[in-house]
Motif scaffolding. Structure first.
Motif, PDB file in Angstrom:
ATOM      1  N   VAL A  10       0.829  -1.215   0.000  1.00 53.98           N
ATOM      2  CA  VAL A  10       0.000   0.000   0.000  1.00 53.98           C
ATOM      3  C   VAL A  10       0.856   1.254   0.000  1.00 53.98           C
ATOM      4  O   VAL A  10       1.964   1.268   0.515  1.00 53.98           O
ATOM      5  CB  VAL A  10      -0.918   0.053   1.246  1.00 53.98           C
ATOM      6  CG1 VAL A  10      -2.261  -0.548   0.945  1.00 53.98           C
ATOM      7  CG2 VAL A  10      -0.234  -0.587   2.436  1.00 53.98           C
ATOM      8  N   GLU A  11       0.293   2.297  -0.521  1.00 50.82           N
ATOM      9  CA  GLU A  11       0.941   3.586  -0.358  1.00 50.82           C
ATOM     10  C   GLU A  11       0.612   4.027   1.049  1.00 50.82           C
ATOM     11  O   GLU A  11      -0.444   4.563   1.343  1.00 50.82           O
ATOM     12  CB  GLU A  11       0.375   4.575  -1.365  1.00 50.82           C
ATOM     13  CG  GLU A  11       1.094   4.501  -2.686  1.00 50.82           C
ATOM     14  CD  GLU A  11       0.713   5.667  -3.557  1.00 50.82           C
ATOM     15  OE1 GLU A  11       1.116   6.795  -3.246  1.00 50.82           O
ATOM     16  OE2 GLU A  11      -0.038   5.434  -4.513  1.00 50.82           O
ATOM     17  N   GLY A  12       1.567   3.741   1.950  1.00 53.34           N
ATOM     18  CA  GLY A  12       1.168   3.722   3.357  1.00 53.34           C
ATOM     19  C   GLY A  12       1.247   5.016   4.129  1.00 53.34           C
ATOM     20  O   GLY A  12       1.106   4.986   5.345  1.00 53.34           O
ATOM     21  N   TYR A  13       1.444   6.158   3.498  1.00 53.50           N
ATOM     22  CA  TYR A  13       1.707   7.359   4.282  1.00 53.50           C
ATOM     23  C   TYR A  13       0.630   7.618   5.322  1.00 53.50           C
ATOM     24  O   TYR A  13       0.902   7.774   6.506  1.00 53.50           O
ATOM     25  CB  TYR A  13       1.868   8.570   3.364  1.00 53.50           C
ATOM     26  CG  TYR A  13       2.153   9.813   4.143  1.00 53.50           C
ATOM     27  CD1 TYR A  13       3.375   9.967   4.811  1.00 53.50           C
ATOM     28  CD2 TYR A  13       1.202  10.820   4.253  1.00 53.50           C
ATOM     29  CE1 TYR A  13       3.642  11.087   5.555  1.00 53.50           C
ATOM     30  CE2 TYR A  13       1.457  11.949   4.999  1.00 53.50           C
ATOM     31  CZ  TYR A  13       2.680  12.078   5.644  1.00 53.50           C
ATOM     32  OH  TYR A  13       2.933  13.182   6.384  1.00 53.50           O
TER      33      TYR A  13
ATOM     34  N   ILE B  34      -1.358   7.775  10.911  1.00 50.88           N
ATOM     35  CA  ILE B  34      -2.420   7.542  11.903  1.00 50.88           C
ATOM     36  C   ILE B  34      -1.919   6.627  13.017  1.00 50.88           C
ATOM     37  O   ILE B  34      -2.081   6.916  14.199  1.00 50.88           O
ATOM     38  CB  ILE B  34      -3.670   6.942  11.225  1.00 50.88           C
ATOM     39  CG1 ILE B  34      -4.317   7.995  10.319  1.00 50.88           C
ATOM     40  CG2 ILE B  34      -4.675   6.451  12.271  1.00 50.88           C
ATOM     41  CD1 ILE B  34      -5.448   7.491   9.474  1.00 50.88           C
ATOM     42  N   VAL B  35      -1.275   5.542  12.605  1.00 52.36           N
ATOM     43  CA  VAL B  35      -0.784   4.581  13.601  1.00 52.36           C
ATOM     44  C   VAL B  35       0.214   5.250  14.534  1.00 52.36           C
ATOM     45  O   VAL B  35       0.164   5.108  15.756  1.00 52.36           O
ATOM     46  CB  VAL B  35      -0.149   3.359  12.907  1.00 52.36           C
ATOM     47  CG1 VAL B  35       0.596   2.497  13.912  1.00 52.36           C
ATOM     48  CG2 VAL B  35      -1.218   2.549  12.205  1.00 52.36           C
ATOM     49  N   LEU B  36       1.096   6.028  13.936  1.00 54.50           N
ATOM     50  CA  LEU B  36       2.125   6.704  14.721  1.00 54.50           C
ATOM     51  C   LEU B  36       1.500   7.649  15.746  1.00 54.50           C
ATOM     52  O   LEU B  36       1.862   7.657  16.924  1.00 54.50           O
ATOM     53  CB  LEU B  36       3.022   7.495  13.763  1.00 54.50           C
ATOM     54  CG  LEU B  36       4.505   7.479  14.106  1.00 54.50           C
ATOM     55  CD1 LEU B  36       5.045   6.068  14.013  1.00 54.50           C
ATOM     56  CD2 LEU B  36       5.266   8.411  13.180  1.00 54.50           C
ATOM     57  N   LEU B  37       0.543   8.431  15.282  1.00 50.74           N
ATOM     58  CA  LEU B  37      -0.104   9.394  16.173  1.00 50.74           C
ATOM     59  C   LEU B  37      -0.855   8.678  17.288  1.00 50.74           C
ATOM     60  O   LEU B  37      -0.813   9.079  18.448  1.00 50.74           O
ATOM     61  CB  LEU B  37      -1.072  10.282  15.385  1.00 50.74           C
ATOM     62  CG  LEU B  37      -0.416  11.304  14.474  1.00 50.74           C
ATOM     63  CD1 LEU B  37      -1.484  12.063  13.695  1.00 50.74           C
ATOM     64  CD2 LEU B  37       0.434  12.271  15.269  1.00 50.74           C
TER      65      LEU B  37
END
Ligand code: UDP
Ligand code: MG
Length: 319
Positions: free
Chosen positions: A257-260, A265-268
Motif C-alpha cells: 500500500v501507499e502507506g503514508y 495515523i498509527v504513529l499518532l
C-alpha cells in the motif's frame, strides 16, 4: 460521662462559623450531651479566626485550631480528629448544610453500639447537571475501588474513638476521608439526611478544584488507572498484529500500500497512547514523591480553648 467531639473544618466561613457553633451548642446542650466543638480554621483569608475566637470566649467547650495556611478540607478534618478528645467524634461542614439534628440521631446509634455512623445524602442538593454527572462518574470509580457504595457518601460522619484512632494511625499523607472511614470497617450504620441549602457564604469548590480533587482521590485510593495502561497496551498490540499481518500479505502479493496515511495515523495513535500512559504513571510517581517526602499534613499556628491560647501546651502532633 461520655463526651462527643464535633470537628468542623472552616475555610472563609466568617458568616457561618459563629452561627454553626451557636446552633450546635444549643442542640447538644438541650439533648444533655457533653460536647466539645473543634473548629479548624483552614487558613481563611477572612475573619473566620476572629469569629472562632469570639465563639470560644462565649462557650468554654469550643476549641479553635488555626492553620498557618490553607491545607484543604481533608487536612482540616484530620487535624480536628487528632485534637478531638471525645469518646465519639463527629465530622460535619460548618456551613450547616449537614443538618445538626441528624447528629442526635447518629449519637443514639452510637449509644446502641455502632462504631461508624455514615451520613448518606438523600439527594445531592442544588447542583448543576454537569456537576451531578461528573460527580456520578467519580463516585462510580470510587465505588468500584473501595467496594463500598460511595454514590451518596458524604463527609458527615460519627465515629467511635476506636475508629478515630485507627484512622489517625494511618501513615499516608494523602487521605480520602470519605472512603477511609468505611475502609477501616467496624460496626457500621448509616443515617440519611437531606443536604440543606447554604444560607450564607459560598461553596469553596470550583469545577477545576473538583477535577483535581477527583484525580487526587482516585490515585490515593486505587491503582486501577495503571491497569488501563496495560489494557491500552494490549489493545494496541492486537491492532498492530492485525495491521502487521495485513501489510505483510499486501507486500507479498505485490500490492504494497501507499502507506503514508496509515503510518501517520498509527504513529499518532501510539504516540498519544504512550504519552497518556506516561501521564497516568507520572501522576502516581508524583503522589509517591509527595508521600516519601513525609511532609506534615498541616501546620498549626495557634490553638485556643475557651478563648485562651493553649498553643504552647499542646503538642502539635501532625504525624
Ligand atoms: N473547607 C475547608 N477547606 C477548604 C475548602 C472547604 O475546610 O479548602 C470546608 C468549608 O469551610 C466547609 C466544608 O469544608 O465547612 C465544605 O465546603 P463547601 O461548603 O465549600 O463545599 P460544598 O458543601 O459546596 O461541597
Ligand atoms: Mg457546603
Amino acid at each position: 460521662m461520655k463526651v462527643l467531639s464535633v470537628v468542623l473544618p472552616a475555610y472563609n466561613e466568617e458568616l457561618m462559623v459563629g452561627k454553626a457553633c451557636r446552633i450546635l451548642s444549643g442542640i447538644l446542650h438541650n439533648a444533655g450531651i457533653a460536647y466539645q466543638l473543634v473548629v479548624v480554621d483552614d487558613g481563611s483569608e477572612d475573619n473566620t479566626w476572629v469569629e472562632i475566637q469570639k465563639a470560644g470566649k462565649k462557650d468554654k467547650n469550643i476549641m479553635g485550631i488555626h492553620f498557618s495556611r490553607n491545607f484543604g478540607k481533608e487536612s482540616a478534618v484530620f487535624a480536628g480528629l487528632a485534637q478531638a478528645a471525645g469518646d465519639v467524634v463527629a465530622v460535619m461542614d460548618c456551613d450547616l448544610q449537614h443538618p445538626p439534628q441528624t447528629l442526635l440521631e447518629m449519637y443514639r446509634l452510637w449509644e446502641e453500639g455502632y462504631e461508624v455512623i455514615e451520613g448518606v445524602k438523600t439527594s445531592r442538593g442544588k447542583e448543576s447537571l454537569l456537576h451531578k454527572k461528573s460527580a456520578g462518574v467519580f463516585y462510580d470509580i470510587m465505588t468500584k475501588a473501595t467496594g463500598v457504595n460511595m454514590q451518596n457518601a458524604s463527609d458527615f460522619k460519627m465515629m467511635d474513638r476506636k475508629a478515630v484512632d485507627a484512622i489517625l494511625s494511618m501513615p499516608e499523607r494523602n487521605m480520602f476521608f470519605r472512603a477511609t472511614s468505611s475502609w477501616v470497617g467496624f460496626k457500621t450504620a448509616s443515617v440519611e439526611f437531606e443536604v440543606q441549602e447554604r444560607t450564607a457564604g459560598e461553596s469553596k469548590w470550583s469545577t477545576w478544584s473538583l477535577i483535581k480533587y477527583a484525580f487526587t482521590n482516585i490515585v490515593a485510593f486505587t491503582t486501577l488507572p495503571l491497569q488501563f495502561v496495560t489494557v491500552g497496551g494490549a489493545v494496541c498490540f492486537l491492532f498492530s498484529m492485525i495491521l502487521g499481518i495485513y501489510s505483510l500479505v499486501q507486500y507479498f502479493t505485490g500490492h504494497a500500500v501507499e502507506g503514508y496515511t496509515t503510518i501517520l495515523i498509527v504513529l499518532l495513535l501510539i504516540g498519544s497512547a504512550v504519552m497518556m500512559s506516561l501521564g497516568i504513571i507520572g501522576y502516581y510517581i508524583s503522589r509517591i514523591y509527595e508521600e516519601v517526602k513525609r511532609r506534615p499534613r498541616y501546620i498549626i499556628s495557634k490553638i485556643v480553648r475557651g478563648g485562651e491560647d493553649i498553643s504552647s501546651q499542646t503538642n502539635h502532633d501532625v504525624r
